[in-house]
Design an enzyme around this catalytic site. Structure first.
Site, PDB file in Angstrom:
ATOM      1  N   GLY A  51       0.776  -1.231   0.000  1.00 40.73           N
ATOM      2  CA  GLY A  51       0.000   0.000   0.000  1.00 40.73           C
ATOM      3  C   GLY A  51       0.806   1.279   0.000  1.00 40.73           C
ATOM      4  O   GLY A  51       0.224   2.363   0.064  1.00 40.73           O
ATOM      5  N   GLN A  52       2.133   1.201  -0.072  1.00 41.21           N
ATOM      6  CA  GLN A  52       2.936   2.426  -0.080  1.00 41.21           C
ATOM      7  C   GLN A  52       2.733   3.152  -1.404  1.00 41.21           C
ATOM      8  O   GLN A  52       2.912   2.567  -2.477  1.00 41.21           O
ATOM      9  CB  GLN A  52       4.421   2.099   0.129  1.00 41.21           C
ATOM     10  CG  GLN A  52       5.295   3.329   0.283  1.00 41.21           C
ATOM     11  CD  GLN A  52       6.750   2.981   0.618  1.00 41.21           C
ATOM     12  OE1 GLN A  52       7.156   1.828   0.595  1.00 41.21           O
ATOM     13  NE2 GLN A  52       7.519   4.008   0.915  1.00 41.21           N
ATOM     14  N   THR A  53       2.346   4.424  -1.328  1.00 43.66           N
ATOM     15  CA  THR A  53       2.133   5.218  -2.533  1.00 43.66           C
ATOM     16  C   THR A  53       3.172   6.327  -2.701  1.00 43.66           C
ATOM     17  O   THR A  53       3.419   6.763  -3.818  1.00 43.66           O
ATOM     18  CB  THR A  53       0.723   5.836  -2.558  1.00 43.66           C
ATOM     19  OG1 THR A  53       0.541   6.617  -1.378  1.00 43.66           O
ATOM     20  CG2 THR A  53      -0.344   4.753  -2.631  1.00 43.66           C
ATOM     21  N   VAL A  54       3.748   6.798  -1.604  1.00 43.68           N
ATOM     22  CA  VAL A  54       4.851   7.760  -1.669  1.00 43.68           C
ATOM     23  C   VAL A  54       6.094   6.989  -1.273  1.00 43.68           C
ATOM     24  O   VAL A  54       6.200   6.490  -0.151  1.00 43.68           O
ATOM     25  CB  VAL A  54       4.622   8.966  -0.721  1.00 43.68           C
ATOM     26  CG1 VAL A  54       5.828   9.892  -0.749  1.00 43.68           C
ATOM     27  CG2 VAL A  54       3.350   9.715  -1.106  1.00 43.68           C
ATOM     28  N   HIS A  71       7.702   6.755   5.581  1.00 45.73           N
ATOM     29  CA  HIS A  71       6.934   7.579   6.509  1.00 45.73           C
ATOM     30  C   HIS A  71       6.120   6.665   7.416  1.00 45.73           C
ATOM     31  O   HIS A  71       5.553   5.678   6.981  1.00 45.73           O
ATOM     32  CB  HIS A  71       6.030   8.580   5.782  1.00 45.73           C
ATOM     33  CG  HIS A  71       5.109   7.984   4.764  1.00 45.73           C
ATOM     34  ND1 HIS A  71       5.552   7.506   3.544  1.00 45.73           N
ATOM     35  CD2 HIS A  71       3.773   7.786   4.789  1.00 45.73           C
ATOM     36  CE1 HIS A  71       4.520   7.052   2.862  1.00 45.73           C
ATOM     37  NE2 HIS A  71       3.425   7.199   3.606  1.00 45.73           N
ATOM     38  N   HIS A 100       2.997   6.330   9.997  1.00 44.79           N
ATOM     39  CA  HIS A 100       1.709   6.930  10.345  1.00 44.79           C
ATOM     40  C   HIS A 100       1.515   6.844  11.853  1.00 44.79           C
ATOM     41  O   HIS A 100       1.710   5.785  12.449  1.00 44.79           O
ATOM     42  CB  HIS A 100       0.561   6.178   9.667  1.00 44.79           C
ATOM     43  CG  HIS A 100       0.543   6.318   8.184  1.00 44.79           C
ATOM     44  ND1 HIS A 100      -0.251   7.242   7.541  1.00 44.79           N
ATOM     45  CD2 HIS A 100       1.231   5.662   7.223  1.00 44.79           C
ATOM     46  CE1 HIS A 100      -0.050   7.136   6.252  1.00 44.79           C
ATOM     47  NE2 HIS A 100       0.837   6.184   6.022  1.00 44.79           N
TER      48      HIS A 100
END
Length: 129
Positions: free
Chosen positions: A90-93, A97, A99
């Site tokens: 699910g990593q999009t960037v 990072h 959460h």
């Protein structure tokens, strides 16, 4: 090393919640709960497994400090802490990072299972099958 196209390599000052030598903590642009934060290393790399020991220690300190401040400012009843590693997760960037998601009593009818709910059919591990 920074990436010119990465949104986490040049964070607008108005999104910064806190900062250390190695990290920046920002307000999530698409929060899932009030106070949702991202803790980001300043060095550009994608995976938590590519962090140095010093970066991991600083990321954890920044997470803890953000949670303590969040507890004082918003009084959440709990937290979800998570990181997505790679597109399949699910990593999009593609800049690491973490959460920090404050949770509030009653924000979901049944919060049991927490992050396991990404696979709803597998979230309920406590009921007899």
């Amino acid at each position: 090393m920074m990436s010119e196209t990465c949104p986490f390599c040049a964070v607008p000052p108005d999104r910064i919640f806190a900062e250390t030598d190695l990290t920046v903590t920002i307000n999530d642009g698409f929060p899932v709960s009030p106070g949702h934060l991202l803790v980001i290393p300043k060095r550009h790399f994608a995976s938590a497994f590519d962090a140095t020991d010093a970066e991991m220690a600083e990321l954890w300190r920044a997470l803890r400090q953000a949670a303590e401040r969040m507890q004082t400012e918003r009084g959440p009843d709990g937290f979800n802490i998570g990181v997505n590693v790679a597109a399949a997760a699910g990593q999009t960037v593609m800049h690491l990072h973490w959460h920090l998601i404050p949770r509030y009593q009653g924000d979901q009818p049944d919060p049991r299972g927490g992050i396991r709910r990404i696979f709803p059919a597998l979230a309920d591990y406590w009921s007899p099958r």
